[in-house]
Design a protein around this motif. Structure first.
Motif, PDB file in Angstrom:
ATOM      1  N   ALA A  23      30.454  39.891  39.657  1.00  0.00           N
ATOM      2  CA  ALA A  23      30.840  38.884  38.663  1.00  0.00           C
ATOM      3  C   ALA A  23      30.928  37.518  39.325  1.00  0.00           C
ATOM      4  N   MET A  49      33.280  35.482  39.239  1.00  0.00           N
ATOM      5  CA  MET A  49      34.597  35.153  39.790  1.00  0.00           C
ATOM      6  C   MET A  49      34.803  35.662  41.209  1.00  0.00           C
ATOM      7  N   ARG A  75      25.291  45.347  39.547  1.00  0.00           N
ATOM      8  CA  ARG A  75      26.246  46.356  39.088  1.00  0.00           C
ATOM      9  C   ARG A  75      25.538  47.691  39.018  1.00  0.00           C
ATOM     10  N   MET A 106      24.913  35.621  36.083  1.00  0.00           N
ATOM     11  CA  MET A 106      26.057  35.373  35.216  1.00  0.00           C
ATOM     12  C   MET A 106      26.409  33.893  35.210  1.00  0.00           C
ATOM     13  N   TRP A 162      40.229  42.528  31.278  1.00  0.00           N
ATOM     14  CA  TRP A 162      39.237  42.593  32.363  1.00  0.00           C
ATOM     15  C   TRP A 162      39.898  42.539  33.734  1.00  0.00           C
ATOM     16  N   ASN A 202      32.118  36.765  27.973  1.00  0.00           N
ATOM     17  CA  ASN A 202      33.444  37.327  28.168  1.00  0.00           C
ATOM     18  C   ASN A 202      34.334  36.252  28.785  1.00  0.00           C
ATOM     19  N   VAL A 250      37.945  35.473  30.236  1.00  0.00           N
ATOM     20  CA  VAL A 250      39.133  36.183  30.727  1.00  0.00           C
ATOM     21  C   VAL A 250      40.262  35.186  30.968  1.00  0.00           C
ATOM     22  N   ASP A 268      38.452  32.708  33.749  1.00  0.00           N
ATOM     23  CA  ASP A 268      37.250  33.273  34.386  1.00  0.00           C
ATOM     24  C   ASP A 268      36.318  33.681  33.264  1.00  0.00           C
ATOM     25  N   THR A 269      35.191  33.044  33.149  1.00  0.00           N
ATOM     26  CA  THR A 269      34.278  33.440  32.075  1.00  0.00           C
ATOM     27  C   THR A 269      32.946  33.906  32.641  1.00  0.00           C
ATOM     28  N   GLY A 270      32.290  34.788  31.917  1.00  0.00           N
ATOM     29  CA  GLY A 270      31.004  35.292  32.375  1.00  0.00           C
ATOM     30  C   GLY A 270      30.076  35.547  31.208  1.00  0.00           C
TER      31      GLY A 270
HETATM   32  N1  SER Z   1      34.756  38.492  35.299  1.00  0.00           N
HETATM   33  C1  SER Z   1      34.411  38.646  33.920  1.00  0.00           C
HETATM   34  C2  SER Z   1      33.191  39.537  33.728  1.00  0.00           C
HETATM   35  O1  SER Z   1      32.580  39.928  34.669  1.00  0.00           O
HETATM   36  C3  SER Z   1      34.129  37.303  33.308  1.00  0.00           C
HETATM   37  O2  SER Z   1      33.382  36.527  34.154  1.00  0.00           O
HETATM   38  O3  SER Z   1      32.869  39.860  32.624  1.00  0.00           O
END
Ligand code: SER
Length: 562
Positions: free
Chosen positions: A39, A41, A67, A85, A156, A180, A182, A203-205
């Motif tokens: 991610a 973050m 992942r 991301m 999350w 997403n 967070v 924290d956004t993704g």
């Molecule tokens: N850490 C969260 C995710 O992976 C948002 O960035 O979805």
């Protein structure tokens, strides 16, 4: 909107809203509790607890991620192992209202997309429902549908063993979760308990490929301009799902190699190996090999990331050459099976290196009853059995392993003496290559620190000879030759020219360990009881530390591996 424009838009949008732009970090994080960066973050994880260390209160990035959790879904319309991301992050700069406003503005105004619905955290256990976010969305757009869910869907983190985490709000477009967001209000400790963070963070993704899919109005991520050029290269004769898997793995392989991962049987290296083997097997016999899709990945991303094309192609090719034959033998064995359960799947893995997902791909209906859990269970059972076996055999002596020649008191020591043992075979072969056939084994002894090898030779070795022997061994290590075992009748084994120690009594039939693809071309071959490493590359660097006389016509070499 093509992907290059999406990148530019996101960067400019975040910069114009007071975010510092940060480059993607490596796929290999410095957090030892996770294998890969999963991610955006990840590289900022520490700033949530120590905001003063951050390069700015608000940052944004496009992060490359791997992942493996979704590997069994890859081949559908939207799941991937490698993806990028897009994310914005705040460590005490802003919180829910600003975060949701930025999200809404980027999706609706910058991208011109319509939000289907959003979801917020509905409350569960000690974590209360997120009424604030619901209100913020409804104020921004009174027509928006706000759904709510519990911890499984709208909470999350953390990544790895501990870290920041919190409730989320998710944005859905065309039925797909694309963003997403967070609210990092908590820190989850190793024991699973939550404590409140002093400074709540954001924290956004947003998945690049999914965003491109909805922005380009195409039915799958594989139809976007990030994938279509790769997909075009893949033979139509392949099943569509397999084409998608190969395209996905090509990207993961290129980026993993670029970040320094090399195929191996452990951790990140094993993930890369599984991806490579799946590509090798599916493309074999189709008329194209891995280099075409890999070269396309390198071309597509050349402007955005630094990818060393030669290196990527070289590593992939070396792996293909090494395993082509074994994998095909494995496929033939698989074809003979009437049904595939965890036990025979594990045998295919153990003997021919076929990873679980490849057995599923190739087994088709025959492997319907096989699950990843059952396969992993066999794996564990096997490890436990062999550990128990070693302990039973050598337990009570303080040594878990003692052949007279090698001794080890624990698993780490066993691994070290095993490396030294294979190195000793290479040394024996190198001595004969450099000094000739006058060399014959006169004794050998291996401890955790060093190997000691005695051999017949009439005079002191010159420094040049010692350097040459060392180089020949290191060269065989660098070639990462497979170490194989053949069981054969003793007289037949002697006829192959395999070396043996005249003082030793060998059983009949005897084990011959050889380094190389076959016995004829092997670098070394020797009668031996093992154990040995699987590939010479595992040995490390070989160094001769001493050469001396131990009697008339007998020399002794001490050497180490590092
Ligand atoms: N850490 C969260 C995710 O992976 C948002 O960035 O979805």
């Amino acid at each position: 909107m093509e992907h290059a424009r999406i990148r530019r838009r996101f960067k400019e949008f975040m910069q114009s809203h007071d975010h510092q732009w940060v480059a993607s970090s490596s796929l290999l994080p410095d957090d030892p509790s996770v294998l890969f960066t999963t991610a955006g973050m990840q590289q900022f994880k520490k700033y949530y607890t120590e905001p003063s260390l951050a390069p700015g209160k608000n940052v944004a990035s496009i992060q490359k991620c791997v992942r493996t959790s979704d590997i069994d879904e890859v081949g559908d319309t939207s799941h991937l192992t490698f993806f990028e991301m897009l994310g914005n992050f705040s460590f005490g700069g802003y919180f829910k209202e600003e975060a949701i406003t930025l999200t809404h503005e980027f999706i609706t105004r910058e991208m011109g997309l319509t939000i289907d619905y959003v979801s917020v955290f509905g409350g569960e256990g000690e974590v209360p429902a997120d009424h604030d976010s619901k209100k913020i969305w409804e104020t921004l757009d009174p027509t928006i549908e706000v759904r709510s869910s519990g911890r499984a869907d709208n909470f999350w983190g953390p990544t790895g063993a501990e870290g920041p985490c919190g409730p989320t709000t998710e944005v859905y477009v065309d039925g797909l979760e694309i963003w997403n967001v967070v609210f990092n209000q908590y820190y989850q400790e190793k024991d699973g308990s939550l404590r409140s963070l002093e400074v709540p963070g954001i924290d956004t993704g947003m998945g690049m490929e999914r965003l491109a899919m909805v922005a380009q109005h195409v039915p799958t991520v594989f139809d976007t301009d990030l994938f279509a050029p790769i997909m075009h290269l893949l033979p139509e004769s392949l099943d569509e799902r397999i084409r998608r898997i190969v395209a996905d793995h090509a990207r993961a392989v290129a980026f993993l190699i670029a970040d320094g991962v090399r195929p191996s049987n452990k951790e990140q290296g094993y993930v890369l190996r599984r991806f490579l083997r799946r590509m090798i097997v599916h493309l074999s016999g189709t008329g194209i090999d891995m280099s075409a899709p890999l070269a396309k990945v390198i071309e597509l991303y050349g402007n955005t990331y630094h990818l060393n094309g030669d290196e990527i192609l070289h590593v992939a090719k070396a792996e293909a050459e090494k395993f082509d034959r074994t994998l095909h033998q494995g496929i033939r064995e698989l074809a003979k099976l009437e049904s595939i359960d965890a036990a025979n799947a594990f045998r295919l893995y153990e003997s021919f290196g076929l990873p679980y997902e490849l057995i599923k791909d190739l087994g088709g209906a025959k492997a319907d009853g096989l699950s990843r859990d059952a396969f992993d269970e066999k794996f564990k059972e096997h490890q436990e059995k062999s550990r128990a076996g070693v302990e039973k055999k050598f337990g009570g002596h303080g040594l878990i392993f003692d052949t007279g020649e090698l001794k080890a008191a624990n698993a780490d020591e066993l691994q070290k003496v095993t490396r030294l043992h294979t190195a000793t075979h290479l040394l024996h072969a190198a001595l004969r290559k450099v000094l000739g056939d006058a060399v014959g084994q006169a004794g050998s002894d291996i401890t955790v620190e060093r190997t000691r090898f005695d051999f017949t030779f009439p005079r002191k070795l010159t420094p040049e000879e010692i350097a040459a022997i060392q180089e020949v061994v290191n060269d065989a290590i660098a070639r990462d030759l497979p170490v194989n075992k053949a069981v054969m009748a003793k007289d037949e084994a002697e006829r192959t020219g395999a070396l043996f120690f005249f003082k030793e009594k060998y059983p009949d039939p005897v084990n011959v360990y050889y380094t190389g693809d076959d016995m004829l071309s092997a670098f070394s071959k020797e009668f031996c009881g093992g154990p040995h490493v699987q590939h010479t590359g595992e040995i490390g660097t070989f160094r001769i530390i001493k050469e001396e006389a131990v009697g008339a016509g007998v020399r002794r070499i001490r050497a180490i591996v590092e």
